[in-house]
Motif scaffolding. Structure first.
Motif, PDB file in Angstrom:
ATOM      1  N   VAL A 129       0.803  -1.219   0.000  1.00 16.47           N
ATOM      2  CA  VAL A 129       0.000   0.000   0.000  1.00 16.47           C
ATOM      3  C   VAL A 129       0.841   1.277   0.000  1.00 16.47           C
ATOM      4  CG1 VAL A 129      -2.039  -1.035   1.046  1.00 16.47           C
ATOM      5  CG2 VAL A 129      -0.244  -0.113   2.517  1.00 16.47           C
ATOM      6  N   SER A 130       2.121   1.191   0.369  1.00 17.64           N
ATOM      7  CA  SER A 130       2.913   2.432   0.408  1.00 17.64           C
ATOM      8  C   SER A 130       3.599   2.704  -0.930  1.00 17.64           C
ATOM      9  CB  SER A 130       3.940   2.401   1.540  1.00 17.64           C
ATOM     10  OG  SER A 130       4.883   1.371   1.374  1.00 17.64           O
ATOM     11  N   ARG A 131       4.172   1.702  -1.572  1.00 16.29           N
ATOM     12  CA  ARG A 131       4.722   1.793  -2.930  1.00 16.29           C
ATOM     13  C   ARG A 131       5.542   3.062  -3.158  1.00 16.29           C
ATOM     14  NH1 ARG A 131       3.340  -1.992  -6.374  1.00 16.29           N
ATOM     15  NH2 ARG A 131       1.571  -3.355  -5.928  1.00 16.29           N
ATOM     16  N   ASP A 132       6.599   3.193  -2.386  1.00 12.16           N
ATOM     17  CA  ASP A 132       7.488   4.340  -2.546  1.00 12.16           C
ATOM     18  C   ASP A 132       8.921   3.832  -2.617  1.00 12.16           C
ATOM     19  OD1 ASP A 132       7.361   7.554  -2.124  1.00 12.16           O
ATOM     20  OD2 ASP A 132       9.231   6.736  -1.298  1.00 12.16           O
ATOM     21  N   PRO A 133       9.781   4.452  -3.439  1.00 11.89           N
ATOM     22  CA  PRO A 133      11.177   3.989  -3.518  1.00 11.89           C
ATOM     23  C   PRO A 133      11.960   4.198  -2.229  1.00 11.89           C
ATOM     24  CG  PRO A 133      10.859   5.997  -4.802  1.00 11.89           C
ATOM     25  CD  PRO A 133       9.506   5.501  -4.426  1.00 11.89           C
ATOM     26  N   THR A 146      -9.042   3.638  10.105  1.00 15.13           N
ATOM     27  CA  THR A 146      -9.160   4.237   8.779  1.00 15.13           C
ATOM     28  C   THR A 146      -7.820   4.643   8.163  1.00 15.13           C
ATOM     29  OG1 THR A 146      -9.443   6.485   9.645  1.00 15.13           O
ATOM     30  CG2 THR A 146     -11.436   5.125   9.375  1.00 15.13           C
ATOM     31  N   LYS A 147      -6.746   4.689   8.975  1.00 17.40           N
ATOM     32  CA  LYS A 147      -5.456   5.155   8.467  1.00 17.40           C
ATOM     33  C   LYS A 147      -4.321   4.292   9.021  1.00 17.40           C
ATOM     34  CE  LYS A 147      -6.907   9.956   7.884  1.00 17.40           C
ATOM     35  NZ  LYS A 147      -6.795   9.935   6.404  1.00 17.40           N
ATOM     36  N   ASN A 166      -5.753   2.344   1.572  1.00 18.10           N
ATOM     37  CA  ASN A 166      -5.413   1.935   0.218  1.00 18.10           C
ATOM     38  C   ASN A 166      -4.114   2.574  -0.278  1.00 18.10           C
ATOM     39  OD1 ASN A 166      -6.151   4.573  -0.228  1.00 18.10           O
ATOM     40  ND2 ASN A 166      -7.873   4.110  -1.600  1.00 18.10           N
ATOM     41  N   GLY A 167      -3.428   3.312   0.593  1.00 23.34           N
ATOM     42  CA  GLY A 167      -2.157   3.912   0.227  1.00 23.34           C
ATOM     43  C   GLY A 167      -2.272   5.338  -0.281  1.00 23.34           C
ATOM     44  N   SER A 168      -3.473   5.821  -0.459  1.00 22.73           N
ATOM     45  CA  SER A 168      -3.646   7.199  -0.921  1.00 22.73           C
ATOM     46  C   SER A 168      -3.426   8.175   0.229  1.00 22.73           C
ATOM     47  CB  SER A 168      -5.049   7.392  -1.505  1.00 22.73           C
ATOM     48  OG  SER A 168      -6.039   7.214  -0.501  1.00 22.73           O
ATOM     49  N   GLY A 169      -3.262   9.442  -0.115  1.00 20.00           N
ATOM     50  CA  GLY A 169      -3.151  10.478   0.895  1.00 20.00           C
ATOM     51  C   GLY A 169      -1.949  10.339   1.804  1.00 20.00           C
ATOM     52  N   GLN A 170      -0.789  10.001   1.252  1.00 14.03           N
ATOM     53  CA  GLN A 170       0.416   9.845   2.066  1.00 14.03           C
ATOM     54  C   GLN A 170       0.973  11.226   2.429  1.00 14.03           C
ATOM     55  OE1 GLN A 170       3.233   6.892   0.642  1.00 14.03           O
ATOM     56  NE2 GLN A 170       1.610   5.679  -0.307  1.00 14.03           N
ATOM     57  N   ASP A 171       0.890  11.548   3.701  1.00 17.14           N
ATOM     58  CA  ASP A 171       1.296  12.880   4.164  1.00 17.14           C
ATOM     59  C   ASP A 171       2.348  12.763   5.263  1.00 17.14           C
ATOM     60  OD1 ASP A 171      -0.512  14.281   2.515  1.00 17.14           O
ATOM     61  OD2 ASP A 171      -2.140  13.945   3.952  1.00 17.14           O
TER      62      ASP A 171
END
Length: 299
Positions: A129-133, A146-147, A166-171
């Protein structure tokens, strides 16, 4: 007879700053780790989990390298029914239950770097869900489910982040350029986040859930780490080196009145609370191997 609960897997090196434990304890809709047992020889004499308490607490999720690399497992409170949930050549660690006990969030490097994954309680539907390098660590669910809170090295230093399921809204919530933050934890009401911050030494800080108003709770020359909120939000347990070796402490949630709970020559670390707030669960090397113990919040 007093009992404690020992990890059956090989013992890893003690995580002095932000290392990964071979054994990671997570509390489910009600759960703490209970694997194998032996008689402790503790000078601190913590009160281990009784059979009745363990049965009432339910399922346990943990990470172990018992099969050669770190995988996620779930077991019943007796430790007699252990199920392996992940089966990958990569390292799967840091599991945490969702508030309803139906899903698990964890960290894995199976796609080339540390990412945050979620899966069902039976190990199905393992999704990145994070999918970041960048490298992502320490995932925990928000109290309302919820988060997901986590730490990441994707920007400067290691910061506290939050995202939707779902991985959206990564702040990014923390803003400490060059500082290494880890082991973030939500307050039970979801309004605050406590975390370990490293800049010369380890201290425990809090921020609002929107990232505002950082407050340093501990400012001791020794290292303080791994904050864990009590269920009612009034206390924070942590481990500290301020008396020479890692011991379990508890303080008020504003950082006042820190009290040492354990007094053993071995390393005591990684505290968490029972759901009813009557016990603090922690790991220790005190009995010729890493085990899980409990102690009353007043010592």
């Amino acid at each position: 007879m007093a009992q404690h609960y020992r990890s059956p897997g090989p013992s890893a090196g003690f995580p002095l700053v932000i290392g990964v434990l071979v054994l990671v304890v997570a509390v489910a809709a009600a759960g703490v780790l209970a694997l194998t047992r032996s008689t402790p020889s503790s000078v601190a004499n913590p009160d281990p989990l009784s059979d009745v308490q363990v049965t009432a607490l339910g399922l346990i999720v943990f990470s172990s390298d018992r099969h050669g690399n770190n995988e996620i497992y779930v077991t019943d409170a007796s430790g007699s029914k252990v199920s392996r949930l992940t089966n990958h050549l990569a390292s799967d660690t840091h599991p945490s239950w969702s508030p309803n006990g139906q899903r698990i969030v964890f960290t894995s490097d199976r796609e080339g770097n540390q990412d945050i994954f979620v899966m069902n309680i039976d190990g199905s539907e393992q999704i990145n869900v994070s999918r970041d390098p960048g490298e992502d660590y320490d995932p925990v669910w928000s109290p309302d489910g919820t988060k997901i809170l986590f730490t990441s090295e994707r920007e400067t230093g290691r910061e506290v982040f939050v995202m939707n399921l779902n991985g959206s809204g990564q702040d990014r919530l923390s803003n400490n350029a060059g500082r290494q933050n880890s082991t973030a934890a939500w307050s039970p009401d979801g309004r605050k986040i406590a975390f370990t911050s490293y800049q010369g030494d380890l201290n425990i800080s809090t921020i609002q859930s929107n990232g505002a108003v950082e407050i340093v709770l501990t400012d001791d020359p020794a290292d303080d780490a791994s904050p864990a909120w009590s269920p009612d939000g009034t206390k924070i347990a942590f481990h500290s080196w301020r008396d020479g070796n890692p011991e379990i402490y508890v303080m008020n949630s504003d950082g006042s009145e820190p009290v040492r709970l354990t007094t053993d020559s071995a390393a005591d670390f990684g505290p968490s609370w029972s759901r009813n707030g009557t016990k603090i669960i922690f790991e220790s090397d005190r009995d010729s191997g890493r085990g899980v113990y409990t102690i009353n919040p007043d010592g």
